[in-house]
Every structure is written in C-alpha cells, then in structure tokens.
Design a protein around this motif. Structure first.
Motif, PDB file in Angstrom:
ATOM      1  N   ARG A 215       4.604   3.828   4.682  1.00  0.00           N
ATOM      2  CA  ARG A 215       5.849   4.561   4.427  1.00  0.00           C
ATOM      3  C   ARG A 215       6.655   4.812   5.705  1.00  0.00           C
ATOM      4  O   ARG A 215       7.820   5.186   5.624  1.00  0.00           O
ATOM      5  CB  ARG A 215       5.514   5.899   3.761  1.00  0.00           C
ATOM      6  CG  ARG A 215       4.907   5.774   2.361  1.00  0.00           C
ATOM      7  CD  ARG A 215       4.868   7.132   1.673  1.00  0.00           C
ATOM      8  NE  ARG A 215       4.016   8.072   2.384  1.00  0.00           N
ATOM      9  CZ  ARG A 215       2.710   8.207   2.169  1.00  0.00           C
ATOM     10  NH1 ARG A 215       2.106   7.478   1.249  1.00  0.00           N
ATOM     11  NH2 ARG A 215       1.992   9.083   2.848  1.00  0.00           N
ATOM     12  N   ALA A 216       6.032   4.636   6.868  1.00  0.00           N
ATOM     13  CA  ALA A 216       6.728   4.909   8.130  1.00  0.00           C
ATOM     14  C   ALA A 216       7.907   3.959   8.327  1.00  0.00           C
ATOM     15  O   ALA A 216       7.957   2.861   7.763  1.00  0.00           O
ATOM     16  CB  ALA A 216       5.749   4.775   9.292  1.00  0.00           C
ATOM     17  N   SER A 217       8.881   4.410   9.120  1.00  0.00           N
ATOM     18  CA  SER A 217      10.069   3.596   9.398  1.00  0.00           C
ATOM     19  C   SER A 217       9.687   2.314  10.127  1.00  0.00           C
ATOM     20  O   SER A 217       8.980   2.358  11.150  1.00  0.00           O
ATOM     21  CB  SER A 217      11.044   4.402  10.258  1.00  0.00           C
ATOM     22  OG  SER A 217      11.992   3.551  10.858  1.00  0.00           O
TER      23      SER A 217
ATOM     24  N   LEU B 122       1.081  -3.750  12.301  1.00  0.00           N
ATOM     25  CA  LEU B 122       2.498  -3.745  11.924  1.00  0.00           C
ATOM     26  C   LEU B 122       2.766  -4.674  10.747  1.00  0.00           C
ATOM     27  O   LEU B 122       3.356  -4.265   9.739  1.00  0.00           O
ATOM     28  CB  LEU B 122       3.356  -4.153  13.120  1.00  0.00           C
ATOM     29  CG  LEU B 122       4.839  -4.381  12.805  1.00  0.00           C
ATOM     30  CD1 LEU B 122       5.516  -3.061  12.450  1.00  0.00           C
ATOM     31  CD2 LEU B 122       5.555  -5.043  13.986  1.00  0.00           C
ATOM     32  N   ILE B 123       2.333  -5.930  10.850  1.00  0.00           N
ATOM     33  CA  ILE B 123       2.685  -6.898   9.813  1.00  0.00           C
ATOM     34  C   ILE B 123       1.928  -6.644   8.510  1.00  0.00           C
ATOM     35  O   ILE B 123       2.383  -7.031   7.444  1.00  0.00           O
ATOM     36  CB  ILE B 123       2.421  -8.346  10.283  1.00  0.00           C
ATOM     37  CG1 ILE B 123       0.939  -8.578  10.528  1.00  0.00           C
ATOM     38  CG2 ILE B 123       3.224  -8.663  11.514  1.00  0.00           C
ATOM     39  CD1 ILE B 123       0.603 -10.001  10.933  1.00  0.00           C
ATOM     40  N   SER B 124       0.777  -5.980   8.603  1.00  0.00           N
ATOM     41  CA  SER B 124       0.016  -5.690   7.390  1.00  0.00           C
ATOM     42  C   SER B 124       0.641  -4.571   6.574  1.00  0.00           C
ATOM     43  O   SER B 124       0.394  -4.452   5.371  1.00  0.00           O
ATOM     44  CB  SER B 124      -1.431  -5.318   7.735  1.00  0.00           C
ATOM     45  OG  SER B 124      -2.090  -6.385   8.367  1.00  0.00           O
ATOM     46  N   THR B 125       1.438  -3.744   7.212  1.00  0.00           N
ATOM     47  CA  THR B 125       1.992  -2.571   6.530  1.00  0.00           C
ATOM     48  C   THR B 125       3.504  -2.622   6.380  1.00  0.00           C
ATOM     49  O   THR B 125       4.093  -1.650   5.911  1.00  0.00           O
ATOM     50  CB  THR B 125       1.605  -1.296   7.296  1.00  0.00           C
ATOM     51  OG1 THR B 125       2.128  -1.367   8.631  1.00  0.00           O
ATOM     52  CG2 THR B 125       0.100  -1.128   7.361  1.00  0.00           C
ATOM     53  N   THR B 126       4.119  -3.737   6.780  1.00  0.00           N
ATOM     54  CA  THR B 126       5.584  -3.805   6.742  1.00  0.00           C
ATOM     55  C   THR B 126       6.036  -5.132   6.147  1.00  0.00           C
ATOM     56  O   THR B 126       5.579  -6.189   6.591  1.00  0.00           O
ATOM     57  CB  THR B 126       6.178  -3.676   8.164  1.00  0.00           C
ATOM     58  OG1 THR B 126       5.561  -2.588   8.839  1.00  0.00           O
ATOM     59  CG2 THR B 126       7.674  -3.440   8.103  1.00  0.00           C
TER      60      THR B 126
ATOM     61  N   GLY C 151       0.832  -1.202   0.000  1.00  0.00           N
ATOM     62  CA  GLY C 151       0.000   0.000   0.000  1.00  0.00           C
ATOM     63  C   GLY C 151       0.859   1.241   0.000  1.00  0.00           C
ATOM     64  O   GLY C 151       2.112   1.175  -0.016  1.00  0.00           O
ATOM     65  N   ASP C 152       0.213   2.394   0.002  1.00  0.00           N
ATOM     66  CA  ASP C 152       0.953   3.651  -0.037  1.00  0.00           C
ATOM     67  C   ASP C 152       0.436   4.620   1.023  1.00  0.00           C
ATOM     68  O   ASP C 152       0.431   5.830   0.834  1.00  0.00           O
ATOM     69  CB  ASP C 152       0.827   4.281  -1.443  1.00  0.00           C
ATOM     70  CG  ASP C 152       1.786   5.446  -1.622  1.00  0.00           C
ATOM     71  OD1 ASP C 152       2.893   5.375  -1.059  1.00  0.00           O
ATOM     72  OD2 ASP C 152       1.421   6.431  -2.298  1.00  0.00           O
TER      73      ASP C 152
END
Length: 222
Positions: free
Chosen positions: A19-21, A126-130, A13-14
């Motif tokens: 985009r966060a660290s 966390l795991i969905s976005t990283t 995703g965007d």
C-alpha cells in the motif's frame, strides 16, 4: 498488463509495503543503495544490520523465499566476477585451502558480493510489491526524462502481446509434436526466438509509423 506484471515479478498483496507510495519506495531504494555502496567494506556490523532490515521487510511483505532466490539469479554475473577476483588481483597473497589468493582480491570480492546482494534484495522487495506501471508513474513524478519513461511504458504495454505471440508459437510447435529433449532442439528453439524477434520488430515499426502519422514528436503526444 498481467503478463508484464508476472514477468516483472509483482506479487499482489495487501501488506503495508504493497500500500506504500511507489515514489516513496523508489526513493527509499535509491537512498538505501547509495548508503550500502558508500559503506566501507570493513564495516561488517553495518552490513549485518542492512541485511536484517531487508530480510524483515521481505518477510513483512510476505515474499516467499523461493521467489527471492529466483529473482536473485540476476546477480550471477557479479558472483562469477567476485569469485575470480581473488585469483586475478595483484598484491600480497595468502594461502587458503592450498590456493594462493590475493588479499586485495578477497576484500574486493567480499565488498562486491555483499553490496550487490543487498541492492538486489532491496530491488526484489520493490518489484514484488509494486505494479510495473506504478513504478513508471513514480519515475515520471521524480522527473526522469520523458523519453525514458515513454520507452518503459511502451515496453510494458506491448510485453503482453509479445508473450501471447510466444505462447502461440510454443503451442504450434507442441501441436506438431515438438519436444525439447536435448541440444538437437536448440536450433528449433533459436529459430522460434528469431521469428518472435522479427515479429516484435515489425509490430514496433508499425506502431512507430502510426504514432508519426498522428503527429508524435511534433511537440505533443498522440
């Protein structure tokens, strides 16, 4: 790494959360989990605020509800234990719907459920976005022991191969007319899982020997 990311639960995703660290997200998850666990179970308003924050983050990250629910299956063991607590705990009891339940057990079940649910929801965010490899790198930056991050890295690296191996075995069974229609198929499926484990173990042994042959473990990495 695609299969590993899929099994991990990552959804490309965007959004700002994507985009966060990864290191910042990992630290935020740890801090959040510590705060949730340290919060007294009688502070209902605090848990409501925590829940609202997590739901808002998941919504902003555009993680579908169905995905969240599927990932929360991991919480089932905690749910079962929490449901048993009011029946097995000792101390003063109260009658609810004709059942004699322990007051201490009810409080314990509530505390366990709400804290586990909030922690799992935060982990899902966390795991969905990283991507998994970025989480491993973040753990390295946070000084997690090198041996642990190496194990995680190898697991992710070879997960694709194991998934492909399992897919080929499933295709081979289907080509022979196998259809999982009931308990009679369990023996065949169990045999396939065992065969997959043996092949994965053999591959791991070969990789380990190859690493040793290149000097791994003697002060530097191959």
């Amino acid at each position: 790494m695609q299969a590993a990311a899929t099994l991990w639960g990552h959804r490309p995703g965007d959004t700002w959360l994507h985009r966060a660290s990864p290191r910042a997200k990992l630290l935020a998850l740890i801090v959040f989990a510590v705060v949730v666990v340290a919060t007294p179970r009688e502070w209902f308003l605090a848990f409501a605020v925590y829940g609202a924050v997590i739901v808002a983050i998941l919504a902003m990250a555009r993680v579908p509800v169905t995905v969240v629910l599927k990932r929360m299956v991991i919480e089932v063991p905690f749910l079962v234990f929490a449901l048993l607590l009011p029946f097995i705990a000792e101390g003063p009891r109260v009658e609810i719907w004709g059942l004699s339940l322990s007051v201490a057990g009810l409080w314990g079940a509530w505390g366990l459920l709400v804290k586990a649910t909030l922690a799992v929801l935060a982990a899902v965010a966390l795991i969905s976005t990283t991507e998994p490899r970025r989480i491993v790198l973040a753990l390295e930056q946070l000084r997690l022991p090198r041996q642990l991050t190496s194990i995680m890295g190898f697991m992710l690296r070879y997960l694709d191969l194991i998934v492909d191996e399992g897919s080929r075995m499933r295709t081979a069974r289907a080509a022979r007319g196998f259809v999982a229609t009931g308990p009679r198929a369990w023996r065949i499926i169990a045999g396939g899982v065992g065969g997959l484990f043996v092949r994965a173990h053999g591959r791991g042994e070969r990789v380990h020997l190859a690493m040793l042959a290149r000097g791994y473990g003697e002060g530097y990495e191959a």
